[in-house]
Each structure stands twice: as structure tokens, then as C-alpha cells.
Scaffold this motif. Structure first.
Motif, PDB file in Angstrom:
ATOM      1  N   GLU A 116       2.655  -6.258   6.420  1.00  0.00           N
ATOM      2  CA  GLU A 116       1.968  -6.430   5.130  1.00  0.00           C
ATOM      3  C   GLU A 116       1.940  -5.151   4.305  1.00  0.00           C
ATOM      4  O   GLU A 116       1.219  -5.068   3.312  1.00  0.00           O
ATOM      5  N   ASN A 117       2.647  -4.138   4.768  1.00  0.00           N
ATOM      6  CA  ASN A 117       2.653  -2.871   4.048  1.00  0.00           C
ATOM      7  C   ASN A 117       1.275  -2.206   3.980  1.00  0.00           C
ATOM      8  O   ASN A 117       0.870  -1.677   2.955  1.00  0.00           O
ATOM      9  N   LEU A 118       0.570  -2.294   5.082  1.00  0.00           N
ATOM     10  CA  LEU A 118      -0.772  -1.683   5.138  1.00  0.00           C
ATOM     11  C   LEU A 118      -0.786  -0.557   6.183  1.00  0.00           C
ATOM     12  O   LEU A 118      -1.818  -0.238   6.761  1.00  0.00           O
ATOM     13  N   LYS A 119       0.400   0.032   6.389  1.00  0.00           N
ATOM     14  CA  LYS A 119       0.555   1.044   7.457  1.00  0.00           C
ATOM     15  C   LYS A 119      -0.386   2.229   7.303  1.00  0.00           C
ATOM     16  O   LYS A 119      -0.703   2.913   8.269  1.00  0.00           O
ATOM     17  N   GLN A 120      -0.789   2.492   6.076  1.00  0.00           N
ATOM     18  CA  GLN A 120      -1.620   3.688   5.842  1.00  0.00           C
ATOM     19  C   GLN A 120      -3.042   3.533   6.381  1.00  0.00           C
ATOM     20  O   GLN A 120      -3.778   4.503   6.511  1.00  0.00           O
ATOM     21  N   ILE A 121      -3.454   2.291   6.733  1.00  0.00           N
ATOM     22  CA  ILE A 121      -4.810   2.094   7.262  1.00  0.00           C
ATOM     23  C   ILE A 121      -4.850   2.513   8.728  1.00  0.00           C
ATOM     24  O   ILE A 121      -4.050   2.040   9.541  1.00  0.00           O
ATOM     25  N   GLU A 122      -5.786   3.396   9.048  1.00  0.00           N
ATOM     26  CA  GLU A 122      -5.899   3.878  10.425  1.00  0.00           C
ATOM     27  C   GLU A 122      -6.641   2.850  11.273  1.00  0.00           C
ATOM     28  O   GLU A 122      -7.636   2.271  10.825  1.00  0.00           O
ATOM     29  N   ILE A 123      -6.151   2.612  12.500  1.00  0.00           N
ATOM     30  CA  ILE A 123      -6.816   1.666  13.414  1.00  0.00           C
ATOM     31  C   ILE A 123      -7.479   2.446  14.541  1.00  0.00           C
ATOM     32  O   ILE A 123      -6.817   3.215  15.236  1.00  0.00           O
ATOM     33  N   LEU A 124      -8.777   2.270  14.694  1.00  0.00           N
ATOM     34  CA  LEU A 124      -9.506   2.836  15.830  1.00  0.00           C
ATOM     35  C   LEU A 124     -10.013   1.675  16.678  1.00  0.00           C
ATOM     36  O   LEU A 124     -10.054   0.531  16.207  1.00  0.00           O
ATOM     37  N   THR A 125     -10.434   1.971  17.920  1.00  0.00           N
ATOM     38  CA  THR A 125     -10.808   0.861  18.787  1.00  0.00           C
ATOM     39  C   THR A 125     -12.156   1.058  19.482  1.00  0.00           C
ATOM     40  O   THR A 125     -12.637   2.175  19.652  1.00  0.00           O
ATOM     41  N   ASP A 126     -12.721  -0.093  19.851  1.00  0.00           N
ATOM     42  CA  ASP A 126     -13.887  -0.180  20.745  1.00  0.00           C
ATOM     43  C   ASP A 126     -15.115   0.589  20.226  1.00  0.00           C
ATOM     44  O   ASP A 126     -15.185   0.957  19.065  1.00  0.00           O
ATOM     45  N   GLU A 127     -16.050   0.786  21.131  1.00  0.00           N
ATOM     46  CA  GLU A 127     -17.320   1.402  20.729  1.00  0.00           C
ATOM     47  C   GLU A 127     -17.127   2.812  20.160  1.00  0.00           C
ATOM     48  O   GLU A 127     -17.792   3.193  19.201  1.00  0.00           O
TER      49      GLU A 127
END
Ligand code: NAD
Ligand code: MG
Length: 398
Positions: free
Chosen positions: A72-83
Motif C-alpha cells: 500500500e506504499n505505507l513503508k514509512q510507517i514504523e511498526i513496533l510490537t507488544d507491550e
């Protein structure tokens, strides 16, 4: 300059209502970070529309989300996980406002992190305050956090209290001429059911609230009146008032959202159509006001406002919560944990509706109460209470 908002639990009912309010005021707020738990489709739509800088999901969803971001061309959004990810966004230096809208105990540490970071914290996640009470309130004071109630009743009480009430000394006694808080309850979908009928109600019926559209857990809590019990505890902490100054009033129309009585005979109420966008907008902008799409109340159409006492025999959960608040210490943590387990078991049709309070009562009797000295003891007790509640459910055939 806009204020940066972090929404914990963006895909939920409160999360969506928050976006609805923010959407009307792009000149004042930006969505900086959001979290979701299971609904990736909804999360993706939110990301396309609001372009947050960071999103938090459970670790097992991160790979799939990254792939979809790439498509979707949203690569610039950083993904973090869990608590750990939730805590990172809750205390992020670039965040001004945190909406705490995760359901249940899972919201405790992220909400506390936001409070400790001195943010403006909009509190929907009542379970976190029920569990951590004094610790959360002290952390807010020490770190100059502004902990503002989003729960419609508490927001109404806050609006009806003197404007400097939050700065008064925390004594457990009503201050500044306040004599009593009247916490209103709709009574839920089973207000007029008999005790006999309550035994056979289904999760589907329990989740169909007459006035509000909410997540499943709070819908069941509203049906058992445990929601009002949790709110009683929430009110005691937020407004530093002991439980015998809080009276629960059943008001089926949900037009008055709660009231404050004063020593001179005044009763102040906050009224409005039941829509969470109103308390969300209030907490976002306080002491200013933000426009929302919620129509003004039409009293000619409203016509009637009714009030009655809650039936504690049909709805024992309310009294269990009051007793837990009175007992203090870890009792509210035990109550909350047992309730979360019992509600989940009811939703899975493992126990009857009327057994929810039974599970909670048994767990309160079984787990040792002690002082809620620190967050580790609270988390440990939460875990033990969950195990005891689960064991009891299995024992009764669930
Ligand atoms: P919901 O079930 O619609 O949404 C819950 C949100 O929490 C979702 O975004 C979900 O992704 C997230 N979540 C669930 N489990 C999680 C976990 N283990 N870890 C991380 N995230 C998780 O619930 P809701 O109705 O929006 O309620 C949210 C909170 O607000 C609850 O504490 C509820 O009591 C309170 N509240 C809701 C309303 C209402 O009208 N819905 C009113 C007052 C207070
Ligand atoms: Mg409420």
C-alpha cells in the motif's frame, strides 16, 4: 501548531470515536501513533487515512502488517510490537495526548507509562485505574500528568465539579462544598428481567445495549452492572472520595450522565445525547470546547427522565465492587481480574450470565488480600486471581 495524539486501542469503539472527533479538527490535532490488537483490515484503513508515524501490533501480526504496508506504499510507517511497543508510543517525547482505550488489564502498563511521562491522558481504560488506583493517581501528581476522564459518567462528574477540584487535597472527603456524587447507570439491557430470566440470557443479548454501542467486554459489564461497580471504584480514585459518598442511580434514558450534589442543596448534572464523542472532545480540549457532530439535546423530544435504585439482588456485581473498594488493597485488582476471566467465559458460552458474579465472589474470597504496594504485586495478584477464577469456572463445569 498541532498537538500529537497517540491512540492506544485505535480499532475499538472508543478508538474509532476518537478518530471521528479528531477528523473534524485537523488544524489542531495529528494522529502520531496508534495501536491495534487483531483487526488489521481496520488498522490498514486508519493508516491510509491518517498516516501515523508509528503503529503497534502483537508480534505475530507484524510480518503480515509489514507486507501490507509494502503493498500500500505505507513503508514509512514504523511498526513496533507488544507491550514494549505500547509503552514506547505512550511515553514518546513527540506525543502530547494519549487516549488510553485498550480494554482490560492489558492497558495498565501503557496507561501508567503515559501518566509517568506527564502526558495529557484521556482515560477510557477504567480497568487500569481500578487495578492500580493510588499508584496511578500518585504518578499523575508527581509527573504533572493531566488524567482526564473519558468514561461518560466521570466526564459528567468532572464537568459538574468546581473547576479547581482536581487541585484540592486528596483526603477521601468531598471538598469545596460537594456533598455527594450521583453516578448514573442505564441499567443495561436486562433492567426489567427477572432473576429467573437472567439465567438464560445469551452473549448476543447481553452485547445489545439499549443506548450505547460499545466493545463486547464493557457491554457484558453493563449488563451485569459490574461496569457500574468498576466505575464506582474509578470515581473514588479520580475524585478522591470514599465510596459511601457515591450513590448509584439507575436512569434508563442515559441523558443525564451523572451528577454532583452540594451542601447548599444544589444538584448539578451534565446532560447530552449518549455519544462518546462528547466526553472525548471534552477531555481532548479541556478547558476549551471542541465542536462535534453530536446534536444538541432536544428536551421536547426527550420528554421523560426516570430514576430508580439499582436492584442488588438481581445485579450482585455492583455490590461486590463496592465491597472490594471498601476492603481496599488488592481487592479491586482481584475483582477486575476475576471479572475479565468470567466475562470471557460467558462470551464463550462456558458459564451462564448469572455465574459471572459467582466467579468474582468466589475469587475475592479465595485470593489473599494485601496492600497494593507496587505495580509488581498488582500484576502478580492479577495473574493469580485469573488462575483461581479459571479453576473455579472449570470446577462448575465451564
Ligand atoms: P473494544 O473492544 O471496542 O476495543 C478495545 C481495543 O483494545 C481494540 O482496539 C483492541 O485492539 C485493543 N485490545 C484488546 N485487547 C488487547 C490486548 N490484549 N493488548 C492490546 N490491545 C488490546 O472496547 P471499547 O468499547 O472501545 O472499550 C475500550 C475501553 O474503554 C474499555 O476499558 C472500556 O471499559 C472503556 N470505555 C468504553 C466505552 C464505550 O462506549 N465503548 C465507554 C466508557 C469506557
Ligand atoms: Mg461509563
Amino acid at each position: 501548531m498541532t498537538q500529537a495524539v497517540c491512540i492506544l486501542g485505535v480499532t475499538g469503539s472508543i478508538g474509532q470515536s476518537t478518530l471521528k472527533v479528531l477528523e473534524q479538527h485537523p488544524d489542531q490535532y495529528t494522529v502520531f501513533a496508534v495501536s491495534a490488537y487483531s483487526r488489521l483490515d481496520e488498522l490498514l484503513e486508519i493508516c491510509k487515512k491518517y498516516h501515523p508515524k508509528i503503529v503497534v501490533v502483537p508480534n505475530e501480526k507484524a510480518f503480515e502488517l509489514q507486507q501490507r504496508f509494502n503493498q500500500e506504499n505505507l513503508k514509512q510507517i514504523e511498526i513496533l510490537t507488544d507491550e514494549a511497543g505500547l509503552i514506547t508510543i505512550a511515553e514518546h517525547v513527540d506525543v502530547d495526548i494519549v487516549m488510553a482505550a485498550i480494554v482490560g488489564a492489558a492497558g495498565l502498563l501503557p496507561t501508567l507509562a503515559a501518566v509517568k511521562a506527564g502526558k495529557r491522558v484521556l482515560l477510557a481504560n477504567k480497568e487500569s485505574l481500578v487495578m492500580s488506583g493510588d499508584i496511578m493517581m500518585q504518578a499523575a501528581k508527581q509527573n504533572n500528568a493531566l488524567l482526564l476522564p473519558v468514561d461518560s459518567e466521570h466526564n459528567a462528574i468532572f464537568q459538574s465539579l468546581p473547576h479547581n477540584y482536581l487541585n484540592t487535597e486528596r483526603t477521601g472527603q468531598p471538598q469545596l462544598g460537594v456533598s455527594q456524587i450521583l453516578l448514573t447507570a442505564s441499567g443495561g439491557p436486562f433492567l426489567n428481567h427477572s432473576l429467573e430470566q437472567l439465567k438464560d440470557v445469551t452473549p448476543q443479548q447481553a452485547c445489545k445495549h439499549p443506548n450505547w454501542s460499545m466493545g463486547q467486554k464493557i457491554s457484558v459489564d453493563s449488563a451485569t452492572l459490574m461496569n457500574k461497580g468498576l466505575e464506582l471504584i474509578e470515581a473514588c480514585h479520580l475524585f478522591s472520595i470514599s465510596e459511601h459518598f457515591v450513590t448509584v442511580v439507575v436512569h434508563p434514558q442515559s441523558i443525564i450522565h451523572s451528577m454532583v450534589q452540594y451542601v447548599d442543596g444544589s444538584t448539578l448534572a451534565q446532560m447530552g445525547n449518549p455519544d462518546m464523542c462528547t466526553p472525548i472532545a471534552h477531555a481532548l480540549a479541556w478547558p476549551k470546547r471542541l465542536a462535534t457532530h453530536v446534536p444538541a439535546l432536544n428536551l421536547f423530544e426527550t420528554a421523560q427522565l426516570n430514576f430508580q435504585s439499582p436492584d442488588l439482588v438481581k445485579f450482585p456485581a455492583l455490590d461486590l465492587a463496592r465491597q472490594a473498594m471498601r476492603a481496599g488493597g488488592l481487592a479491586p485488582t482481584i475483582l477486575n481480574a476475576a471479572n475479565e476471566i468470567a466475562v470471557a467465559a460467558f462470551l464463550q458460552q462456558r458459564i451462564r450470565f448469572t455465574q459471572i458474579a459467582e466467579v468474582v465472589e468466589n475469587t475475592l474470597q479465595t485470593v489473599q488480600n494485601a496492600k497494593a504496594e507496587n505495580i509488581d504485586i498488582i500484576l502478580q495478584t492479577d495473574m493469580i486471581a485469573r488462575q483461581i477464577a479459571e479453576k473455579y469456572i472449570v470446577g462448575i463445569g465451564g
